[in-house]
Scaffold this motif. Structure first.
Motif, mmCIF file in Angstrom:
data_model
loop_
_atom_site.group_PDB
_atom_site.id
_atom_site.type_symbol
_atom_site.label_atom_id
_atom_site.label_comp_id
_atom_site.label_asym_id
_atom_site.label_seq_id
_atom_site.Cartn_x
_atom_site.Cartn_y
_atom_site.Cartn_z
ATOM 1 N N CYS A 123 0.816 -1.228 0.000
ATOM 2 C CA CYS A 123 0.000 0.000 0.000
ATOM 3 C C CYS A 123 0.843 1.269 0.000
ATOM 4 O O CYS A 123 0.412 2.311 -0.489
ATOM 5 C CB CYS A 123 -0.960 -0.015 1.185
ATOM 6 N N GLY A 124 2.016 1.212 0.606
ATOM 7 C CA GLY A 124 2.884 2.391 0.633
ATOM 8 C C GLY A 124 2.643 3.347 1.786
ATOM 9 O O GLY A 124 3.432 4.273 1.987
ATOM 10 N N VAL A 125 1.564 3.147 2.548
ATOM 11 C CA VAL A 125 1.261 4.125 3.603
ATOM 12 C C VAL A 125 1.158 3.526 5.008
ATOM 13 O O VAL A 125 1.133 4.261 5.993
ATOM 14 C CB VAL A 125 -0.044 4.913 3.299
ATOM 15 N N CYS A 126 1.106 2.197 5.128
ATOM 16 C CA CYS A 126 0.989 1.600 6.468
ATOM 17 C C CYS A 126 2.358 1.643 7.167
ATOM 18 O O CYS A 126 3.378 1.977 6.557
ATOM 19 C CB CYS A 126 0.464 0.164 6.384
ATOM 20 N N CYS B 293 5.023 -0.554 5.442
ATOM 21 C CA CYS B 293 5.518 0.036 4.193
ATOM 22 C C CYS B 293 6.432 1.221 4.479
ATOM 23 O O CYS B 293 7.488 1.370 3.856
ATOM 24 C CB CYS B 293 4.352 0.472 3.315
ATOM 25 N N CYS C 168 3.080 -5.575 4.600
ATOM 26 C CA CYS C 168 2.051 -4.535 4.427
ATOM 27 C C CYS C 168 0.744 -4.980 5.077
ATOM 28 O O CYS C 168 0.321 -6.126 4.922
ATOM 29 C CB CYS C 168 1.835 -4.279 2.930
ATOM 30 N N GLU C 169 0.117 -4.055 5.791
ATOM 31 C CA GLU C 169 -1.142 -4.399 6.455
ATOM 32 C C GLU C 169 -2.232 -4.764 5.452
ATOM 33 O O GLU C 169 -3.203 -5.428 5.794
ATOM 34 C CB GLU C 169 -1.593 -3.246 7.346
HETATM 35 ZN ZN LIG Z 1 1.398 -1.139 3.407
#
Ligand SMILES: [Zn+2]
Ligand SMILES: [Zn+2]
Length: 368
Positions: A91-94, A97, A105-106
């Motif tokens: 996702c890039g934001v958890c 990440c 990643c969540e």
């Molecule tokens: Zn993530």
């Protein structure tokens, strides 16, 4: 808008059919990739046969390599014409990440098997106007795929033919080699046993040799023994033949192995692995899926030996860093992943899936 492409779509369990579908333009941070080739991995079989609870219609495939045709807004390190390996999405934001642990990643289960991209939308539409899901943020069983720049890795190769040999680095090889090099990180001279020598296990054998392990025991089935020896196994044991953990103890002077990896997808093998460990050993699971339950005798198997038992998704890899390292090992002849490949035309996908399912071929590769 968008363009017409050919995709192998799953609409019911066990069946793949070719369809002309529409692929949208890449959105922000996405790239449109023309597929050169795609590996087939056992996780594709799991999606096709409903070993995992996935919803159809879906385009499977998650070891795609190809050439970027166009990029969406915000793409920084990729451009049209780049040859790329697509890998697992994140996702890039958890928190994981942000900490450069995208394998944890969540959102990973949703992004691997839920059919959508990270923003919850889809890019493929069938002739009936209904959107089609994709696997692993790519859906590589199609002539074109959209992926996020996070799971698209530029590689420095000079031809499509050279690129096609590297498909399995995107998932299977990364999973096996990463479990050893990233998760275990064994000291030179360590002892290791690898249970199951398909693509993942053979990558682990190669990685154990790269890491300088001095005893590399490959526990094999009907196939895989000769390749394991070629890639660096110092000992082989037929997993169906007698007391495997006793043989491992014997090879290691009664101690057991310091490291072990289970990639046979067998609960019995996990039990055998736990009985094969040295004190303070590290035992890693990469392939046992779904809701399998494992009986563990806590005191003798875990507590007393101070054992670590852990899972490792996608080799605990940060692919932007690790995939270029694996390509470098390949170029140096230390990771001969091309020796696992058998090539099929895209039109032969059903035969290739069948051969993968039956274990006839270590790494079937579809060529577009
Ligand atoms: Zn993530
Ligand atoms: Zn895979």
């Amino acid at each position: 808008m968008g363009k017409q492409i050919k995709a192998a779509v799953i609409r019911e369990k066990g069946k793949v059919g070719f369809e002309t579908v529409t692929i949208a333009e890449p959105k922000a941070n996405e790239v449109l990739v023309r597929l050169v080739a795609s590996g087939i991995c056992h996780t594709d079989i799991a999606v096709l046969e409903q070993f995992l609870p996935v919803q159809y219609p879906m385009v499977a495939g998650h070891e795609g390599v190809g050439v970027i045709e166009s990029v969406g807004p915000g793409v920084t390190d990729l451009a049209a014409g780049d040859r790329v390996i697509m890998t697992f999405p994140s996702c890039g934001v958890c928190d994981s990440c942000k900490n450069s642990h995208p394998y944890a990643c969540e959102e990973n289960f949703r992004l691997f098997f839920g059919g959508d991209y990270a923003d919850g939308t889809r890019r493929l539409t069938g002739a009936d106007g209904v959107e089609i899901g994709i696997m692993f943020g790519q859906g590589s069983f199609a002539t074109h795929a959209i992926a996020n720049q996070r799971n698209t890795i530029k590689v420095d190769v000079d031809s499509d033919e050279a690129l096609a040999k590297l498909c399995s680095i995107g998932c299977g090889i990364q999973t096996g080699a990463g479990a050893v090099l990233n998760r275990m990180d064994p000291r030179p001279g360590s002892t290791i046993a690898i249970f199951g020598v398909g693509a993942v296990g053979l990558a682990a054998v190669m990685a154990a040799k790269i890491a300088g392990c001095s005893t590399i025991i490959a526990v094999h089935g009907r196939r895989g023994r000769d390749l394991a020896v070629e890639f660096g196994a110092t000992h082989t044991i037929n997993g169906r033949d007698g007391d495997v953990s006793a043989k491992i103890k014997e090879i290691t002077g009664g101690k057991g192995v310091q490291y072990a990896l289970e990639c046979a997808g067998s609960l019995d093998m996990v039990t055998t692995m736990l009985d094969s460990m040295a004190k303070e050993g590290t035992a890693i699971l990469v392939s046992v899926t779904a809701d399998a339950e494992l009986p563990i005798r806590l005191e003798p198997q875990i507590m007393n030996p101070s054992l670590t038992l852990a899972g490792a998704v996608e080799g605990c890899s940060n692919p932007k860093v690790f995939i270029p390292e694996l390509v470098k090992f390949y170029n140096e002849g230390k990771l001969p992943v091309d020796k696992l490949n058998k090539f099929y035309k895209f039109d032969e996908i059903n035969e290739a899936l069948q051969d993968c399912h039956e274990g006839k071929v270590v790494k079937p590769i579809l060529v577009f």
